[in-house]
Design a protein around this motif. Structure first.
Motif, mmCIF file in Angstrom:
data_model
loop_
_atom_site.group_PDB
_atom_site.id
_atom_site.type_symbol
_atom_site.label_atom_id
_atom_site.label_comp_id
_atom_site.label_asym_id
_atom_site.label_seq_id
_atom_site.Cartn_x
_atom_site.Cartn_y
_atom_site.Cartn_z
ATOM 1 N N GLY A 56 -4.942 0.456 8.678
ATOM 2 C CA GLY A 56 -3.722 1.236 8.805
ATOM 3 C C GLY A 56 -2.489 0.453 9.204
ATOM 4 N N TYR A 57 -2.613 -0.873 9.328
ATOM 5 C CA TYR A 57 -1.448 -1.679 9.689
ATOM 6 C C TYR A 57 -0.526 -1.911 8.491
ATOM 7 C CZ TYR A 57 -3.696 -2.467 14.149
ATOM 8 O OH TYR A 57 -4.279 -2.273 15.378
ATOM 9 N N LEU A 58 -1.082 -1.814 7.297
ATOM 10 C CA LEU A 58 -0.297 -1.902 6.074
ATOM 11 C C LEU A 58 -0.663 -0.731 5.173
ATOM 12 C CD1 LEU A 58 -0.572 -5.710 5.131
ATOM 13 C CD2 LEU A 58 1.290 -4.583 6.361
ATOM 14 N N ARG A 59 0.203 -0.439 4.226
ATOM 15 C CA ARG A 59 -0.115 0.503 3.157
ATOM 16 C C ARG A 59 0.313 -0.126 1.835
ATOM 17 N NH1 ARG A 59 4.738 3.242 1.928
ATOM 18 N NH2 ARG A 59 6.335 2.963 3.548
ATOM 19 N N ARG A 60 -0.377 0.240 0.772
ATOM 20 C CA ARG A 60 -0.098 -0.346 -0.534
ATOM 21 C C ARG A 60 0.359 0.730 -1.496
ATOM 22 N NH1 ARG A 60 -4.294 -3.990 -4.223
ATOM 23 N NH2 ARG A 60 -2.724 -4.738 -5.723
ATOM 24 N N GLU A 61 1.480 0.481 -2.129
ATOM 25 C CA GLU A 61 2.027 1.414 -3.120
ATOM 26 C C GLU A 61 2.493 0.629 -4.335
ATOM 27 O OE1 GLU A 61 5.139 3.778 -1.502
ATOM 28 O OE2 GLU A 61 3.936 4.541 0.184
ATOM 29 N N ARG A 62 1.930 0.970 -5.508
ATOM 30 C CA ARG A 62 2.320 0.348 -6.776
ATOM 31 C C ARG A 62 2.294 -1.189 -6.700
ATOM 32 N NH1 ARG A 62 5.924 4.132 -5.569
ATOM 33 N NH2 ARG A 62 7.537 2.578 -5.127
ATOM 34 N N GLY A 63 1.271 -1.702 -6.039
ATOM 35 C CA GLY A 63 1.105 -3.142 -5.960
ATOM 36 C C GLY A 63 1.930 -3.829 -4.888
ATOM 37 N N LEU A 64 2.719 -3.060 -4.148
ATOM 38 C CA LEU A 64 3.538 -3.629 -3.076
ATOM 39 C C LEU A 64 2.974 -3.221 -1.719
ATOM 40 C CD1 LEU A 64 7.127 -2.903 -4.465
ATOM 41 C CD2 LEU A 64 5.741 -4.977 -4.782
ATOM 42 N N PHE A 65 3.138 -4.096 -0.731
ATOM 43 C CA PHE A 65 2.644 -3.829 0.611
ATOM 44 C C PHE A 65 3.804 -3.508 1.554
ATOM 45 C CE2 PHE A 65 -0.663 -6.280 -1.389
ATOM 46 C CZ PHE A 65 -1.830 -5.667 -0.952
ATOM 47 N N PHE A 66 3.571 -2.469 2.385
ATOM 48 C CA PHE A 66 4.552 -2.029 3.375
ATOM 49 C C PHE A 66 3.842 -1.904 4.725
ATOM 50 C CE2 PHE A 66 5.660 -0.367 -0.738
ATOM 51 C CZ PHE A 66 7.043 -0.485 -0.830
ATOM 52 N N LEU A 67 4.642 -1.876 5.814
ATOM 53 C CA LEU A 67 4.046 -1.629 7.122
ATOM 54 C C LEU A 67 3.444 -0.230 7.155
ATOM 55 C CD1 LEU A 67 6.655 -3.133 9.634
ATOM 56 C CD2 LEU A 67 4.473 -4.127 8.908
ATOM 57 N N GLY A 68 2.253 -0.111 7.760
ATOM 58 C CA GLY A 68 1.575 1.175 7.856
ATOM 59 C C GLY A 68 1.834 1.859 9.188
ATOM 60 N N GLU A 69 1.199 3.021 9.374
ATOM 61 C CA GLU A 69 1.434 3.828 10.572
ATOM 62 C C GLU A 69 1.014 3.098 11.842
ATOM 63 O OE1 GLU A 69 -0.375 7.613 10.247
ATOM 64 O OE2 GLU A 69 0.889 8.282 8.566
ATOM 65 N N ALA A 70 -0.090 2.343 11.779
ATOM 66 C CA ALA A 70 -0.552 1.641 12.981
ATOM 67 C C ALA A 70 0.471 0.612 13.440
ATOM 68 C CB ALA A 70 -1.898 0.970 12.715
#
Length: 252
Positions: A56-70
């Motif tokens: 949960g530290y990252l999330r992946r959308e359409r091949g891109l990584f973003f910071l997650g809720e954790a």
């Protein structure tokens, strides 16, 4: 025998570099770019990125990584700690100015919560010999917070934490306590003398901030009782000056 801890520390360091790389890219970034910026081999980066997404530290959308809720919770926790540190520093300053321990408390979700205490060897805080949450009817902090509630909320609290004799000076029954709370002036210091702890007197100042009941308080040994109200007025003046210049986070 040391190889496993060393490998583990290295993995943590590499994961942190990836998190930092993602944090620097608000619009997200692909694995290849993150691997390059973190100085990692692509297979290693893929493995760590999958783990960070799973946790949960990252999330992946359409091949891109973003910071997650954790990760965002960690950031929020950091801001929370900064606010708490600011309030602690403020209480310590008032402790030294007034020459008495200073307490900060709120009423949250039906409970009395003492959030910060600033005391010293020369001016020690009152020992919590009876649970503050359960004895709000007996100490200045609790009386101040209960005085800010509506009648229904007060009665609900006292149904859960009935009035009981803590010292010979404690209020004896619920009805007498409710009458006392009703007579309390809206912005007046709330004073108690040896009702919670023999040999101690306390005064609490109500703080109004939205719908949250909050209070700051001081305590003194009984032989300094003549200092109590002047010290409480001094604290009230300091609080007024603070609230006049900045917004204090009640919840910290």
């Amino acid at each position: 025998m040391d190889s496993h801890p060393t490998t583990l520390i290295g993995s943590v360091q590499r994961a942190m570099r990836l998190l930092e790389a993602v944090a620097a890219r608000e619009q997200g970034a692909p694995a290849k770019q993150l691997a390059r910026e973190a100085g990692l081999a692509l297979p290693t980066a893929y493995h760590l990125l999958r783990t960070l997404v799973h946790e949960g530290y990252l999330r992946r959308e359409r091949g891109l990584f973003f910071l997650g809720e954790a990760a965002e919770r960690l950031s929020s926790s950091g801001a929370h700690q900064k606010r708490r540190s600011t309030v602690s520093d403020m209480l310590a300053q008032w402790r030294d100015t007034i020459g008495a321990p200073v307490y900060y408390a709120i009423y949250s979700e039906g409970e009395i919560e003492v959030m910060c205490v600033a005391d010293s060897a020369a001016n020690p805080a009152v020992e919590e010999w009876a649970d503050f949450r359960e004895t709000g009817h007996a100490h200045a902090i609790g009386l101040c917070l209960l005085s800010q509630l509506d009648d229904k909320s007060r009665r609900d609290h006292l149904d859960r934490y009935p009035v009981q004799s803590i010292t010979p000076y404690t209020v004896r029954d619920k009805d007498r306590l409710l009458r006392r709370l009703e007579r309390t002036g809206r912005m007046e210091p709330v004073v108690e003398r040896q009702e919670y702890a023999l040999g101690t007197v306390c005064a609490a100042i109500p703080i109004t901030a939205g719908s949250t009941a909050a209070a700051m308080a001081i305590s003194l040994p009984f032989h300094q009782v003549d200092r109590l109200l002047p010290a409480a007025r001094k604290l009230q003046s300091e609080i007024g000056r603070l609230l006049g210049t900045l917004a204090i986070s009640i919840s910290i």
